[in-house]
Design a protein around this motif. Structure first.
Motif, PDB file in Angstrom:
ATOM      1  N   PHE A 247       0.818  -1.214   0.000  1.00  0.00           N
ATOM      2  CA  PHE A 247       0.000   0.000   0.000  1.00  0.00           C
ATOM      3  C   PHE A 247       0.854   1.267   0.000  1.00  0.00           C
ATOM      4  CE2 PHE A 247      -3.271  -2.846   2.001  1.00  0.00           C
ATOM      5  CZ  PHE A 247      -4.151  -2.815   0.924  1.00  0.00           C
ATOM      6  N   LEU A 248       2.163   1.116   0.225  1.00  0.00           N
ATOM      7  CA  LEU A 248       3.063   2.269   0.214  1.00  0.00           C
ATOM      8  C   LEU A 248       3.303   2.779  -1.198  1.00  0.00           C
ATOM      9  CD1 LEU A 248       5.729   1.056   2.798  1.00  0.00           C
ATOM     10  CD2 LEU A 248       3.888   2.715   3.155  1.00  0.00           C
ATOM     11  N   GLY A 249       3.061   1.949  -2.194  1.00  0.00           N
ATOM     12  CA  GLY A 249       3.252   2.341  -3.577  1.00  0.00           C
ATOM     13  C   GLY A 249       4.708   2.249  -4.003  1.00  0.00           C
ATOM     14  N   GLY A 250       4.923   2.305  -5.292  1.00  0.00           N
ATOM     15  CA  GLY A 250       6.277   2.210  -5.836  1.00  0.00           C
ATOM     16  C   GLY A 250       6.978   0.951  -5.364  1.00  0.00           C
ATOM     17  N   LEU A 251       8.244   1.088  -5.045  1.00  0.00           N
ATOM     18  CA  LEU A 251       9.002  -0.057  -4.546  1.00  0.00           C
ATOM     19  C   LEU A 251       8.928  -0.178  -3.025  1.00  0.00           C
ATOM     20  CD1 LEU A 251      12.163  -0.087  -6.823  1.00  0.00           C
ATOM     21  CD2 LEU A 251      10.215  -1.611  -6.870  1.00  0.00           C
ATOM     22  N   GLY A 252       8.030   0.548  -2.410  1.00  0.00           N
ATOM     23  CA  GLY A 252       7.850   0.468  -0.964  1.00  0.00           C
ATOM     24  C   GLY A 252       7.498  -0.927  -0.504  1.00  0.00           C
ATOM     25  N   PHE A 253       6.833  -1.687  -1.383  1.00  0.00           N
ATOM     26  CA  PHE A 253       6.451  -3.036  -1.001  1.00  0.00           C
ATOM     27  C   PHE A 253       7.649  -3.984  -0.952  1.00  0.00           C
ATOM     28  CE2 PHE A 253       6.571  -3.690  -5.474  1.00  0.00           C
ATOM     29  CZ  PHE A 253       6.543  -5.051  -5.745  1.00  0.00           C
ATOM     30  N   ILE A 254       8.800  -3.548  -1.471  1.00  0.00           N
ATOM     31  CA  ILE A 254      10.046  -4.314  -1.344  1.00  0.00           C
ATOM     32  C   ILE A 254      10.925  -3.697  -0.260  1.00  0.00           C
ATOM     33  CG2 ILE A 254      12.165  -5.018  -2.531  1.00  0.00           C
ATOM     34  CD1 ILE A 254       9.682  -6.439  -3.577  1.00  0.00           C
TER      35      ILE A 254
END
Length: 116
Positions: free
Chosen positions: A20-27
């Motif tokens: 849900f953080l968007g971009g590469l935030g999920f990594i």
């Protein structure tokens, strides 16, 4: 047995729902939690599960996107969409397990987990 604290639960939940953080935030979010909490087995387990699941879906999406250039990937887009839906559902289940202080293992990635 050690009692799971609210901070541990919060970090584990954050690792699972970081897409849900968007971009590469999920990594990045599960990776940072994974690296910083190696001494906490509960948080480490959840962050590792989330990181491998998120990396797996990222690699699958990249491969299908690359194949779209060759037109082959267009036929695989529904499969990737289904994989993202499965990730969403399993992440919510994993986050709820973390909330209750339980461990969770994502389906389909356990062979990858053994090598990571």
């Amino acid at each position: 047995m050690n009692e799971i604290t609210g901070e541990q639960k919060l970090l584990a939940i954050l690792a699972h729902i970081s897409y849900f953080l968007g971009g590469l935030g999920f990594i990045i979010a599960p990776l940072v939690i994974f690296l910083l909490k190696k001494d906490d087995s509960f948080v480490y387990h959840h962050a590792k599960q989330a990181l491998v699941a998120h990396l797996s879906i990222l690699v699958a999406s990249f491969i299908v996107s690359s194949l779209c250039i060759l037109v082959i990937g267009v036929f695989l887009l529904p499969i990737v969409g289904l994989l993202w839906l499965i990730l969403l559902i399993t992440s919510i289940i994993a986050a709820s397990k973390a909330f209750y202080g339980e461990t969770y293992q994502y389906p389909f990635i356990q062979k990858l987990m053994n090598t990571f």
